[in-house]
Write an enzyme that holds these catalytic residues in place. Structure first.
Site, short mmCIF file in Angstrom:
data_model
loop_
_atom_site.label_atom_id
_atom_site.label_comp_id
_atom_site.label_asym_id
_atom_site.label_seq_id
_atom_site.Cartn_x
_atom_site.Cartn_y
_atom_site.Cartn_z
N ASN A 266 40.81 94.50 26.51
CA ASN A 266 41.12 93.06 26.67
C ASN A 266 42.51 92.80 27.25
OD1 ASN A 266 42.17 93.97 24.18
ND2 ASN A 266 42.22 91.89 23.40
N GLU B 279 44.20 99.18 14.52
CA GLU B 279 44.32 97.74 14.80
C GLU B 279 42.95 97.28 15.25
OE1 GLU B 279 46.97 96.01 14.19
OE2 GLU B 279 48.31 97.68 13.77
N CYS C 70 42.31 89.48 20.42
CA CYS C 70 41.99 89.68 18.99
C CYS C 70 42.64 88.60 18.13
CB CYS C 70 42.45 91.06 18.55
SG CYS C 70 44.18 91.36 18.95
N GLU D 52 52.06 97.87 13.53
CA GLU D 52 52.75 98.28 14.75
C GLU D 52 53.96 97.37 14.91
OE1 GLU D 52 49.63 97.88 17.73
OE2 GLU D 52 49.15 100.01 17.49
P1 NDP Z 1 35.95 99.49 21.16
O1 NDP Z 1 36.14 99.82 19.73
O2 NDP Z 1 34.58 99.50 21.71
O3 NDP Z 1 36.78 100.49 22.08
C1 NDP Z 1 38.16 100.72 21.95
C2 NDP Z 1 38.49 102.08 22.50
O4 NDP Z 1 37.90 103.09 21.67
C3 NDP Z 1 37.95 102.32 23.90
O5 NDP Z 1 38.87 103.10 24.63
C4 NDP Z 1 36.66 103.06 23.61
O6 NDP Z 1 36.15 103.80 24.67
C5 NDP Z 1 37.12 103.95 22.48
N1 NDP Z 1 36.01 104.51 21.69
C6 NDP Z 1 34.71 104.10 21.64
N2 NDP Z 1 34.00 104.91 20.82
C7 NDP Z 1 34.85 105.84 20.34
C8 NDP Z 1 34.72 106.95 19.44
N3 NDP Z 1 33.56 107.28 18.87
N4 NDP Z 1 35.83 107.68 19.17
C9 NDP Z 1 37.02 107.36 19.71
N5 NDP Z 1 37.19 106.36 20.60
C10 NDP Z 1 36.14 105.60 20.89
O7 NDP Z 1 36.68 98.12 21.39
P2 NDP Z 1 36.68 97.25 22.72
O8 NDP Z 1 37.26 98.06 23.83
O9 NDP Z 1 35.34 96.62 22.88
O10 NDP Z 1 37.77 96.13 22.37
C11 NDP Z 1 37.48 94.95 21.72
C12 NDP Z 1 37.82 95.06 20.24
O11 NDP Z 1 39.19 95.39 20.08
C13 NDP Z 1 37.63 93.74 19.51
O12 NDP Z 1 36.99 93.99 18.28
C14 NDP Z 1 39.04 93.26 19.28
O13 NDP Z 1 39.21 92.42 18.17
C15 NDP Z 1 39.78 94.54 19.10
N6 NDP Z 1 41.20 94.37 19.35
C16 NDP Z 1 42.07 94.44 18.31
C17 NDP Z 1 43.42 94.21 18.50
C18 NDP Z 1 44.40 94.29 17.37
O14 NDP Z 1 45.60 94.36 17.65
N7 NDP Z 1 43.97 94.30 16.13
C19 NDP Z 1 43.94 93.90 19.84
C20 NDP Z 1 42.94 93.89 20.86
C21 NDP Z 1 41.62 94.11 20.63
P3 NDP Z 1 35.04 103.12 25.67
O15 NDP Z 1 35.84 102.59 26.75
O16 NDP Z 1 34.09 104.14 26.09
O17 NDP Z 1 34.35 102.06 24.87
#
Ligand code: NDP
Length: 480
Positions: free
Chosen positions: A150, A248, A282, A461
């Site tokens: 995002n 996070e 988020c 963080e």
């Molecule tokens: P995901 O959890 O789908 O993916 C995040 C990252 O994890 C990507 O690089 C993804 O790879 C990777 N990933 C996926 N599966 C695995 C696994 N089994 N083991 C290790 N890594 C893995 O999240 P999104 O990218 O869809 O992001 C949106 C989410 O992030 C929302 O829920 C949002 O709320 C949260 N978010 C939280 C924030 C915070 O500060 N708390 C800030 C921003 C977003 P791949 O690209 O293949 O999916």
């Protein structure tokens, strides 16, 4: 077509599989570049390079590490236009937003931690005149950093930079959906003279690259930002290996509007908190609770202000919302809009996909959507949608709205609007949330602890919290 490359041991490299994944421009729905389909073998190479680099980087003087980080910051600033365009095309977000928020913040992350490390100190605990304890903080080794789509470069650098600043080396994986600016950052790191192996970037799927990083015995510390489900998977793998983890995760943030607020400010800020970056932040406030006596007035003004949120081609500066990041996510958001109707919701604005004329006709756009008439505990009000969709719900009392606000499994951020100082303090303290914004939203001081409670994450963080996370503490007790 651009072929993105991994960045391992200071050089750009193709994935060992030789395979690539299609990378889409969400504003046109077409493939515009290729992403390495890396696997555990690429992760192994990256870990080896990082382990080798750790030997010297961990003992490199802080002043020198700082200098390199500041050089990278200035190169990001110098390349702002190109990086912002790349971010906009890759993610679908408006170009003006990438130029004013994403890329400047990525540079600021390097500035902030690059200077912060010069001031990071540890504690001493003297025992009168019999002994002295002091805390030694040392880098841990190879840190694994996994980031979402995002705010691609913004969040990627938010975790990678403090890890490197304190002397760790890093293996990082950006989201496979938005890899472009992390790739461009590899080139900047080379130009800035970051020693080979200090930062290694492995592109590819989470279930391959991310999973291989999580399970790797030589990555003892993982910093992850992403969805709660993925966080759970990572925690399950990391816990029995006793890895240090920072998670996070997702949010379903409450926005509470009291009748005694500055209404114009509350409306303007609430619209921004609802729809900025297509609602894909988020920290967006997706559940808006409005005190009953001003419900209709707020609704009317909120709908009117939302009319100004024009959706369309992200490269046109007057458009306030761009495209949704992927077809899969676009379908998910539309599914939730459909579900809200099944749950009895009434759509008072938006509620549909949007098809702009011209080059973006096949892109993935959704109108800013406002829904009312839903109970606080229905799925639409409990599950993270992560799109331009908000609900409006009236409330009568403080106790009632606190029950609504605290009812989800999440606890990342909350907003509240009131001109009553006592009420602001009282309600802020009772919200189950890692961050509370009063009469504002997304006002960030990078020194403050950032993170969520409940299923929004573990750890904090920001500021020295990040340096503490990325170091190991040792108490040394000297008897006089
Ligand atoms: P995901 O959890 O789908 O993916 C995040 C990252 O994890 C990507 O690089 C993804 O790879 C990777 N990933 C996926 N599966 C695995 C696994 N089994 N083991 C290790 N890594 C893995 O999240 P999104 O990218 O869809 O992001 C949106 C989410 O992030 C929302 O829920 C949002 O709320 C949260 N978010 C939280 C924030 C915070 O500060 N708390 C800030 C921003 C977003 P791949 O690209 O293949 O999916």
């Amino acid at each position: 077509m651009i072929k993105i490359q991994n960045f391992i041991g200071g050089v750009l490299a193709a994935p060992l599989s030789g395979e690539y994944i299609d990378n889409y421009d969400p504003s046109t729905g077409s493939v515009y570049s290729l992403i390495p389909d890396s696997d555990e073998r690429d992760v192994e190479l990256a870990v080896s390079a990082a382990k080798e680099a750790f030997k010297t980087w961990s003992v490199t003087p802080v002043a020198h590490r700082s200098k390199i980080l500041l050089k990278i910051a200035s190169l990001i600033e110098k390349n702002l236009e190109a990086l912002a365009l790349a971010e906009s095309v890759d993610n679908g977000k408006p170009l003006w937003l990438a130029k004013s928020i994403d890329i400047p913040r990525a540079a600021e992350n390097f500035h902030f931690y690059g200077t912060g490390i010069l001031h990071f100190a540890s504690e001493a605990h003297p025992m009168e005149d019999s002994a002295l304890n002091y805390t030694l903080r040392t880098p841990i080794g190879v840190a694994g950093c996994i980031s979402p789509w995002n705010l691609p470069l913004y969040l990627f650098t938010w975790k990678v930079v403090p890890a490197i600043a304190v002397g760790n080396t890093v293996v990082a994986k950006p989201s496979e959906i938005t890899p472009m600016t992390a790739y461009l950052l590899s080139e900047i790191c080379m130009e800035a003279g970051l020693p080979p192996g200090v930062l290694n970037i492995v592109h590819g799927y989470g279930h391959k690259v991310g999973a291989a990083m999580t399970v790797h015995p030589d990555i003892p510390i993982i910093s992850f930002t992403g969805g709660t489900k993925t966080g759970e998977t990572i925690a399950r793998t990391a816990a029995p290996m006793f890895k240090k983890i920072s998670l996070e995760l997702g949010g379903k943030n409450a926005n509470i509007v009291f009748a005694d607020c500055d209404l114009e400010k509350a409306v303007r800020t609430s619209v921004r908190a609802s729809f900025t970056n297509q609602g894909e932040i988020c920290l967006c406030g997706s559940r808006i609770f409005i005190e009953q006596s001003i419900y209709e007035l707020f609704k009317e003004k909120f709908i009117k202000e939302t009319e100004r949120m024009i959706v369309g081609d992200p490269l046109i500066d007057t458009n306030k919302l761009g495209a949704i990041v992927s077809k899969q996510h676009y379908d998910k958001i539309l599914h939730y809009i459909h579900l809200s109707k099944e749950e009895g919701g009434v759509i008072v604005r938006g509620g549909k996909a949007f098809h702009p004329d011209g080059r973006c006709a096949d892109g993935w756009f959704i109108e800013p959507t406002i829904i009312e008439n839903l109970p606080f505990d229905c799925r639409t009000n409990q599950e993270e949608i992560f799109g331009p969709v908000v609900t409006l719900t009236p409330f009568e009392s403080e106790d009632e709205v606190l029950q609504y606000a605290n009812s989800t499994k999440y606890g990342l951020a909350a907003l509240l609007f009131t001109e009553n100082l006592n009420k602001a303090h009282r309600v802020a303290a009772k919200l189950h949330s890692g961050i509370v914004w009063v009469n504002c939203w997304l006002l960030r001081d990078l020194r403050t602890p950032f993170g969520g409670v409940k299923q929004s994450g573990i750890g904090r963080e920001g500021g020295f919290e990040a340096f503490k996370f990325f170091t190991e503490e040792k108490n040394i007790c000297i008897k006089f």
